[in-house]
Motif scaffolding. Structure first.
Motif, PDB file in Angstrom:
ATOM      1  N   TYR A 172     -11.779 -24.662  26.452  1.00 16.54           N
ATOM      2  CA  TYR A 172     -11.245 -25.715  25.590  1.00 16.54           C
ATOM      3  C   TYR A 172     -12.302 -26.772  25.265  1.00 16.54           C
ATOM      4  O   TYR A 172     -12.270 -27.382  24.192  1.00 16.54           O
ATOM      5  CB  TYR A 172     -10.022 -26.362  26.235  1.00 16.54           C
ATOM      6  N   SER A 173     -13.253 -26.976  26.170  1.00 14.23           N
ATOM      7  CA  SER A 173     -14.347 -27.910  25.870  1.00 14.23           C
ATOM      8  C   SER A 173     -15.181 -27.412  24.699  1.00 14.23           C
ATOM      9  O   SER A 173     -15.678 -28.207  23.892  1.00 14.23           O
ATOM     10  CB  SER A 173     -15.239 -28.089  27.107  1.00 14.23           C
ATOM     11  N   ALA A 174     -15.332 -26.091  24.598  1.00  7.54           N
ATOM     12  CA  ALA A 174     -16.076 -25.519  23.475  1.00  7.54           C
ATOM     13  C   ALA A 174     -15.290 -25.628  22.175  1.00  7.54           C
ATOM     14  O   ALA A 174     -15.861 -25.890  21.113  1.00  7.54           O
ATOM     15  CB  ALA A 174     -16.416 -24.063  23.763  1.00  7.54           C
ATOM     16  N   GLY A 175     -13.978 -25.416  22.242  1.00  9.75           N
ATOM     17  CA  GLY A 175     -13.161 -25.435  21.039  1.00  9.75           C
ATOM     18  C   GLY A 175     -12.744 -26.813  20.580  1.00  9.75           C
ATOM     19  O   GLY A 175     -12.507 -27.026  19.385  1.00  9.75           O
ATOM     20  N   PHE A 176     -12.655 -27.753  21.538  1.00 12.14           N
ATOM     21  CA  PHE A 176     -12.253 -29.127  21.236  1.00 12.14           C
ATOM     22  C   PHE A 176     -13.266 -30.065  21.899  1.00 12.14           C
ATOM     23  O   PHE A 176     -12.974 -30.718  22.908  1.00 12.14           O
ATOM     24  CB  PHE A 176     -10.832 -29.388  21.747  1.00 12.14           C
ATOM     25  N   PRO A 177     -14.482 -30.149  21.347  1.00 15.35           N
ATOM     26  CA  PRO A 177     -15.579 -30.844  22.027  1.00 15.35           C
ATOM     27  C   PRO A 177     -15.373 -32.340  22.196  1.00 15.35           C
ATOM     28  O   PRO A 177     -16.061 -32.956  23.026  1.00 15.35           O
ATOM     29  CB  PRO A 177     -16.789 -30.542  21.131  1.00 15.35           C
ATOM     30  N   ASP A 178     -14.461 -32.940  21.442  1.00 13.80           N
ATOM     31  CA  ASP A 178     -14.233 -34.382  21.546  1.00 13.80           C
ATOM     32  C   ASP A 178     -13.052 -34.727  22.451  1.00 13.80           C
ATOM     33  O   ASP A 178     -12.684 -35.899  22.573  1.00 13.80           O
ATOM     34  CB  ASP A 178     -13.976 -34.982  20.158  1.00 13.80           C
ATOM     35  N   ALA A 179     -12.478 -33.728  23.104  1.00 18.59           N
ATOM     36  CA  ALA A 179     -11.270 -33.945  23.895  1.00 18.59           C
ATOM     37  C   ALA A 179     -11.583 -34.548  25.261  1.00 18.59           C
ATOM     38  O   ALA A 179     -12.674 -34.385  25.808  1.00 18.59           O
ATOM     39  CB  ALA A 179     -10.514 -32.637  24.072  1.00 18.59           C
ATOM     40  N   LEU A 224     -10.451 -22.530  31.786  1.00 23.55           N
ATOM     41  CA  LEU A 224      -9.808 -23.195  30.651  1.00 23.55           C
ATOM     42  C   LEU A 224     -10.543 -24.473  30.275  1.00 23.55           C
ATOM     43  O   LEU A 224     -10.684 -24.793  29.089  1.00 23.55           O
ATOM     44  CB  LEU A 224      -8.348 -23.502  30.986  1.00 23.55           C
ATOM     45  N   PHE A 225     -11.033 -25.196  31.261  1.00 28.98           N
ATOM     46  CA  PHE A 225     -11.820 -26.396  30.976  1.00 28.98           C
ATOM     47  C   PHE A 225     -13.049 -26.039  30.150  1.00 28.98           C
ATOM     48  O   PHE A 225     -13.376 -26.703  29.161  1.00 28.98           O
ATOM     49  CB  PHE A 225     -12.228 -27.073  32.284  1.00 28.98           C
ATOM     50  N   GLN A 226     -13.742 -24.970  30.522  1.00 26.64           N
ATOM     51  CA  GLN A 226     -14.929 -24.551  29.776  1.00 26.64           C
ATOM     52  C   GLN A 226     -14.578 -24.110  28.360  1.00 26.64           C
ATOM     53  O   GLN A 226     -15.244 -24.498  27.385  1.00 26.64           O
ATOM     54  CB  GLN A 226     -15.622 -23.415  30.520  1.00 26.64           C
ATOM     55  N   ALA A 239      -9.199 -17.020  29.327  1.00 28.78           N
ATOM     56  CA  ALA A 239      -9.380 -18.334  28.713  1.00 28.78           C
ATOM     57  C   ALA A 239      -9.639 -18.221  27.212  1.00 28.78           C
ATOM     58  O   ALA A 239      -9.185 -19.054  26.425  1.00 28.78           O
ATOM     59  CB  ALA A 239     -10.526 -19.077  29.395  1.00 28.78           C
ATOM     60  N   GLY A 240     -10.350 -17.163  26.809  1.00 27.99           N
ATOM     61  CA  GLY A 240     -10.592 -16.966  25.381  1.00 27.99           C
ATOM     62  C   GLY A 240      -9.321 -16.696  24.612  1.00 27.99           C
ATOM     63  O   GLY A 240      -9.167 -17.141  23.461  1.00 27.99           O
ATOM     64  N   ASP A 241      -8.396 -15.964  25.208  1.00 27.80           N
ATOM     65  CA  ASP A 241      -7.090 -15.702  24.600  1.00 27.80           C
ATOM     66  C   ASP A 241      -6.380 -17.015  24.294  1.00 27.80           C
ATOM     67  O   ASP A 241      -5.876 -17.241  23.182  1.00 27.80           O
ATOM     68  CB  ASP A 241      -6.275 -14.849  25.576  1.00 27.80           C
ATOM     69  N   SER A 242      -6.349 -17.912  25.264  1.00 31.29           N
ATOM     70  CA  SER A 242      -5.688 -19.202  25.062  1.00 31.29           C
ATOM     71  C   SER A 242      -6.395 -20.051  24.016  1.00 31.29           C
ATOM     72  O   SER A 242      -5.757 -20.716  23.192  1.00 31.29           O
ATOM     73  CB  SER A 242      -5.606 -19.957  26.391  1.00 31.29           C
ATOM     74  N   LEU A 243      -7.736 -20.040  24.042  1.00 28.61           N
ATOM     75  CA  LEU A 243      -8.478 -20.822  23.057  1.00 28.61           C
ATOM     76  C   LEU A 243      -8.254 -20.271  21.657  1.00 28.61           C
ATOM     77  O   LEU A 243      -8.084 -21.044  20.694  1.00 28.61           O
ATOM     78  CB  LEU A 243      -9.967 -20.820  23.397  1.00 28.61           C
ATOM     79  N   GLU A 277     -22.688 -13.420  31.759  1.00 31.03           N
ATOM     80  CA  GLU A 277     -22.134 -14.688  31.276  1.00 31.03           C
ATOM     81  C   GLU A 277     -23.175 -15.527  30.550  1.00 31.03           C
ATOM     82  O   GLU A 277     -22.840 -16.260  29.601  1.00 31.03           O
ATOM     83  CB  GLU A 277     -21.526 -15.485  32.423  1.00 31.03           C
ATOM     84  N   ALA A 278     -24.417 -15.430  30.956  1.00 27.24           N
ATOM     85  CA  ALA A 278     -25.471 -16.224  30.323  1.00 27.24           C
ATOM     86  C   ALA A 278     -25.622 -15.914  28.840  1.00 27.24           C
ATOM     87  O   ALA A 278     -26.203 -16.710  28.088  1.00 27.24           O
ATOM     88  CB  ALA A 278     -26.799 -15.988  31.044  1.00 27.24           C
ATOM     89  N   LEU A 279     -25.071 -14.795  28.388  1.00 26.30           N
ATOM     90  CA  LEU A 279     -25.228 -14.359  26.998  1.00 26.30           C
ATOM     91  C   LEU A 279     -24.032 -14.701  26.117  1.00 26.30           C
ATOM     92  O   LEU A 279     -24.067 -14.438  24.914  1.00 26.30           O
ATOM     93  CB  LEU A 279     -25.437 -12.841  26.968  1.00 26.30           C
ATOM     94  N   LEU A 280     -22.991 -15.293  26.687  1.00 23.73           N
ATOM     95  CA  LEU A 280     -21.715 -15.382  25.996  1.00 23.73           C
ATOM     96  C   LEU A 280     -21.427 -16.770  25.426  1.00 23.73           C
ATOM     97  O   LEU A 280     -21.953 -17.779  25.889  1.00 23.73           O
ATOM     98  CB  LEU A 280     -20.584 -14.965  26.947  1.00 23.73           C
ATOM     99  N   ASP A 281     -20.546 -16.778  24.421  1.00 24.44           N
ATOM    100  CA  ASP A 281     -20.168 -18.008  23.721  1.00 24.44           C
ATOM    101  C   ASP A 281     -18.683 -17.935  23.406  1.00 24.44           C
ATOM    102  O   ASP A 281     -18.199 -16.920  22.883  1.00 24.44           O
ATOM    103  CB  ASP A 281     -20.986 -18.138  22.430  1.00 24.44           C
TER     104      ASP A 281
END
Length: 305
Positions: free
Chosen positions: A141-148, A137-139, A107-111, A12-16
């Motif tokens: 969506y936080s990456a995809g929508f950083p101002d949410a 999902l929190f993690q 979670a990536g599928d949903s994002l 996980e430490a390597l992923l984005d």
């Protein structure tokens, strides 16, 4: 040939999250995956075996056991294994932690869908369900929508409060209907067989993301929800005849096959048309997405070594 063994924390430490979305996009530009799913049931338990082969990418096999009663005994609800095989010669390339693949795939599928279907200016995101997937999902969506801003609703408020401690900035909603009406994006990950989301709560411009239902008798949104929205799925092959969210209303005539607008293999149609329409996405999480996620993890692992 050496076999990579990839544990959760080191992998996980390597992923984005955004890089994973790029992998999904590239993966769906390849020839369509060959997939095979097997479901075995002993109510309320499930054995799910999924395999996929994408020409040029390789093969993956994932077997998962889902025992909803396990948490009451102190055991994980979901267990399993993931194996990745070479496309060139069929040799075993890697064994990856099952929970790592599942977390990032789900979670990536949903994002991935939300970045195409949700309004880009979405700022209020409601998570329905305070379990492990809700935290993922929190993690994502936080990456995809950083101002949410994020809110969580759960049947048991104490579980929602526990999730808040793990997710800085998250707040608890007590009224589900009010929280749905106020959200730009609703992402739901419950184990419900009876719909918890009512379509008459939905507002113009919303994006609805349904994750939890994975069996033919499960669904999170009612008939009105599917009738009011433009409906999308990640894969026709793994949702239409398998998951109650789509299967039940299709068989009842509530919606028709033509009401399913697109899956990921139809990118030209997988899009929002206006700021006013309601989009609804069913995350089925097919084996081809497990393969794409596993390949992304393995490539990141090799690059770091």
């Amino acid at each position: 040939m050496s076999i990579s063994i990839i544990p959760f924390d080191e992998g996980e430490a390597l992923l984005d999250w955004l890089a994973l979305c790029d992998t999904f996009e590239a993966g769906h530009e390849r020839p369509k995956a060959e997939i095979g799913d097997t479901f075995l049931y002993r109510d309320p338990d499930t054995l799910l075996s999924r395999s996929a082969w994408i020409d040029g990418m390789g093969l993956a096999v994932k077997s998962a056991t889902i025992f909803p009663g396990n948490p009451d005994k102190g055991d994980p609800m979901i267990n399993g294994s993931v194996s990745v095989f070479s496309d060139a010669n069929g040799s075993l390339e890697a064994v990856i932690d099952f929970h790592l693949v599942t977390k990032w795939k789900t979670a990536g599928d949903s994002l991935f869908a939300a970045r195409r279907l949700a309004r880009p200016d979405s700022r209020n995101i409601l998570i329905v369900g305070a379990g492990t997937v809700g935290r993922s999902l929190f993690q994502a969506y936080s990456a995809g929508f950083p101002d949410a801003q994020f809110t969580v609703w759960n049947r048991t408020r104490a579980n929602a409060e526990a999730m808040v401690k793990d997710c800085p900035g998250l707040t608890v909603a007590d009224d589900l209907e009010g929280a749905v009406r106020a959200a730009d994006i609703v992402t739901s990950a419950t184990m419900s067989t009876d719909p918890v989301l009512k379509g008459n709560w939905f507002q113009p411009g919303q994006h609805i993301d349904l994750i939890g239902a994975y069996r033919p008798d499960m669904r999170e949104a009612d008939d009105t929800a599917l009738q009011r929205a433009r409906v999308f799925v990640d894969s026709y092959d793994t949702t239409v005849g398998h998951i109650g969210e789509i299967k039940i209303p299709l068989e009842a005539g509530t919606i028709t096959r033509d009401d399913l607008v697109a899956d990921y293999y139809e990118p030209e149609n997988f899009t929002r048309r206006s700021d006013q329409e309601i989009t609804l996405f069913k995350n089925g999480g097919g084996a081809h997405l497990d393969l794409m996620t596993s390949r992304y993890i393995l490539d990141a692992w090799k690059a770091a070594k």
